[in-house]
Design a protein around this motif. Structure first.
Motif, mmCIF file in Angstrom:
data_model
loop_
_atom_site.group_PDB
_atom_site.id
_atom_site.type_symbol
_atom_site.label_atom_id
_atom_site.label_comp_id
_atom_site.label_asym_id
_atom_site.label_seq_id
_atom_site.Cartn_x
_atom_site.Cartn_y
_atom_site.Cartn_z
ATOM 1 N N LEU A 1 -6.578 25.796 -40.686
ATOM 2 C CA LEU A 1 -6.978 26.299 -39.376
ATOM 3 C C LEU A 1 -6.509 25.413 -38.233
ATOM 4 C CD1 LEU A 1 -8.536 28.415 -37.787
ATOM 5 C CD2 LEU A 1 -10.561 27.013 -38.041
ATOM 6 N N TYR A 2 -6.671 24.080 -38.382
ATOM 7 C CA TYR A 2 -6.373 23.187 -37.269
ATOM 8 C C TYR A 2 -4.904 23.277 -36.867
ATOM 9 C CZ TYR A 2 -7.201 19.264 -34.173
ATOM 10 O OH TYR A 2 -7.337 18.477 -33.065
ATOM 11 N N LEU B 1 -5.280 33.785 -41.197
ATOM 12 C CA LEU B 1 -6.286 34.827 -41.433
ATOM 13 C C LEU B 1 -7.158 34.472 -42.633
ATOM 14 C CD1 LEU B 1 -4.129 38.030 -40.832
ATOM 15 C CD2 LEU B 1 -5.896 37.095 -39.340
ATOM 16 N N GLU B 2 -6.531 33.881 -43.654
ATOM 17 C CA GLU B 2 -7.284 33.476 -44.839
ATOM 18 C C GLU B 2 -8.260 32.351 -44.503
ATOM 19 O OE1 GLU B 2 -6.517 31.662 -49.333
ATOM 20 O OE2 GLU B 2 -4.821 32.225 -48.046
ATOM 21 N N LEU C 1 -13.953 30.459 -43.372
ATOM 22 C CA LEU C 1 -14.916 29.795 -42.482
ATOM 23 C C LEU C 1 -15.982 30.742 -41.944
ATOM 24 C CD1 LEU C 1 -12.598 27.478 -40.364
ATOM 25 C CD2 LEU C 1 -14.228 26.785 -42.103
ATOM 26 N N ARG C 2 -15.859 32.005 -42.274
ATOM 27 C CA ARG C 2 -16.724 33.021 -41.676
ATOM 28 C C ARG C 2 -18.203 32.759 -41.924
ATOM 29 N NH1 ARG C 2 -15.479 39.477 -41.840
ATOM 30 N NH2 ARG C 2 -17.251 40.165 -40.569
ATOM 31 N N HIS D 1 -13.344 28.617 -32.842
ATOM 32 C CA HIS D 1 -13.409 29.835 -32.046
ATOM 33 C C HIS D 1 -12.135 30.650 -32.140
ATOM 34 C CE1 HIS D 1 -15.766 32.151 -29.202
ATOM 35 N NE2 HIS D 1 -16.627 31.162 -29.152
ATOM 36 N N HIS D 2 -11.009 29.978 -32.356
ATOM 37 C CA HIS D 2 -9.767 30.712 -32.581
ATOM 38 C C HIS D 2 -9.895 31.559 -33.845
ATOM 39 C CE1 HIS D 2 -6.842 29.327 -29.572
ATOM 40 N NE2 HIS D 2 -7.572 28.225 -29.531
ATOM 41 N N ALA D 3 -10.571 31.003 -34.850
ATOM 42 C CA ALA D 3 -10.789 31.772 -36.077
ATOM 43 C C ALA D 3 -11.709 32.958 -35.819
ATOM 44 C CB ALA D 3 -11.388 30.872 -37.161
ATOM 45 N N ARG D 4 -12.674 32.773 -34.931
ATOM 46 C CA ARG D 4 -13.585 33.884 -34.630
ATOM 47 C C ARG D 4 -12.832 35.033 -33.982
ATOM 48 N NH1 ARG D 4 -19.151 31.840 -32.029
ATOM 49 N NH2 ARG D 4 -19.616 34.018 -32.429
#
Length: 398
Positions: free
Chosen positions: A62-63, A85-86, A91-92, A119-122
């Protein structure tokens, strides 16, 4: 038999005191220090690092993903690598998804960096992006000014001058105010240093003193008072020399984690939720979010010396086909009913402070605050040292 039964009252008393001590310590967790946030992003990251799957998703995927996602134009879709996306999906359900920060916490920059990384993942996982990163708590303290000091202020002087003098009478407020005053004055003023000192003042000065300086009421037509209020934010130095486009100002803000956080906080707490202009949260939260923007790229200020209208220092000229979006952003400050009502209510409260009989001193103010939930002080919560001292004295003299 009498000797055998005598320890029971002592044991019962000790157990009751221990129970009281635990309850008081739990109540103390409501204060917004880093270790007592319900789910600090710093603490949430430590939990994530202890889990191999979560740590891999955060650290190794993610980072780096947030820097590889392309920045699209408004008509394009973002390009998102499959591994990102994975990582977002992994992290969901982690504690990172619900973590938060506090404006006056230590290591705030680190906390916000973690928040926006997640938050980017959100946003990739169909989550609502426009959510404040700050914990939704009210930590207002009661008005603690010695009201007898009001009597030494010059009779008939404008209220903004009086609030400035009240700040001067407090060592911490005076020191912080002088620091940003020096940084924001002079022909060679450096804007980034001025903004930094402004943020420091509104973060570290007692909230009621900072609000007194910024939201002091002026009589209609009193330009001198209005100018003093407007210059609280040092418009000649804190604002850009050339007026930028409002959308460009927002893009600059969104590129900075702190400014982005303060803007999200403002949008969360200072917007109407329906056609009846019902505000999302109470006025104290809106004012805190509004003041949090001061010292950022999105610093708002009073438009003139004769009214209390506020606006961003930007224009919508040259917005092209984004004209409507730009005007909507501009109106979120200049025609925001929640912000306008919150400012008016606080100025009305400030005006009452100087037009009362203060023979009752502090008690009168506390009594009025208790009648108004938005101004109600927080209950006193003893510290660990206080609780331990009480327990020690009890056991010693029982």
């Amino acid at each position: 038999m009498a000797c055998l039964s005598s320890p029971r009252p002592l044991q019962t008393g000790v157990l009751l005191l221990l129970l009281l001590l635990l309850l008081l310590l739990r109540a103390g967790d409501t204060f917004p220090t880093e270790g007592r946030l319900m789910n600090s992003c710093i603490q949430a990251k430590k939990k994530c690092q202890a889990n191999p799957t979560c740590n891999a998703a955060y650290q190794h995927h993610l980072y780096s993903c947030i820097y590889s996602i392309s920045t699209p134009s408004p008509s394009e879709q973002p390009s998102v690598p499959a591994e990102c996306l994975e990582a977002a999906q992994q992290l969901r359900n982690s504690s990172l998804m619900g973590c938060s920060c506090h404006r006056r916490m230590k290591n705030q920059a680190t906390c916000l960096d973690i928040y926006w990384t997640v938050h980017h993942a959100r946003s990739l996982g169909d989550y609502e992006l426009d959510v404040s990163p700050y914990e939704d708590t009210v930590t207002s303290k009661p008005w603690k000014t010695d009201l007898r000091k009001l009597n030494v202020l010059k009779p008939g002087s404008d209220l903004c001058l009086k609030f400035a003098m009240l700040c001067t009478l407090n060592d911490k407020c005076d020191r912080l105010r002088k620091a940003y005053g020096e940084a924001c004055s002079g022909p060679r003023c450096q804007r980034h240093i001025c903004l930094e000192q402004l943020r420091t003042f509104f973060e570290k000065a007692a909230e009621h003193r900072a609000q007194g300086l910024l939201l002091c009421p002026c009589s209609q037509g009193d330009r001198g008072c209005g100018e003093r209020r407007r210059n609280t934010i040092a418009p000649s130095c804190a604002l850009p020399s050339a007026v930028p486009n409002c959308l460009e100002l927002r893009r600059t803000c969104l590129s900075d984690p702190l400014c982005r956080s303060r803007l999200a906080d403002f949008q969360t707490h200072c917007h109407p939720v329906d056609v009846l202009r019902t505000c999302a949260t109470e006025q104290s939260r809106c004012l805190r979010a509004y003041m949090g923007l001061i010292g950022t790229a999105m610093t708002p200020n009073f438009v003139s010396n004769i009214n209390t209208s506020v606006a961003l220092s930007c224009t919508c000229r040259g917005s092209g086909n984004l004209q409507e979006e730009c005007e909507r952003l501009e109106r979120s400050f200049s025609r925001n009913p929640c912000l306008m009502e919150a400012i008016a209510a606080k100025m009305h409260f400030h005006s009452q402070l100087f037009f009362q009989d203060w023979t009752d001193s502090t008690f009168s103010v506390m009594e009025r605050q208790n009648k108004n939930p938005a101004l109600r002080p927080q209950p006193w919560v003893p510290s660990l040292f206080s609780c331990t001292l009480i327990l020690t004295l009890f056991l010693r003299f029982w």
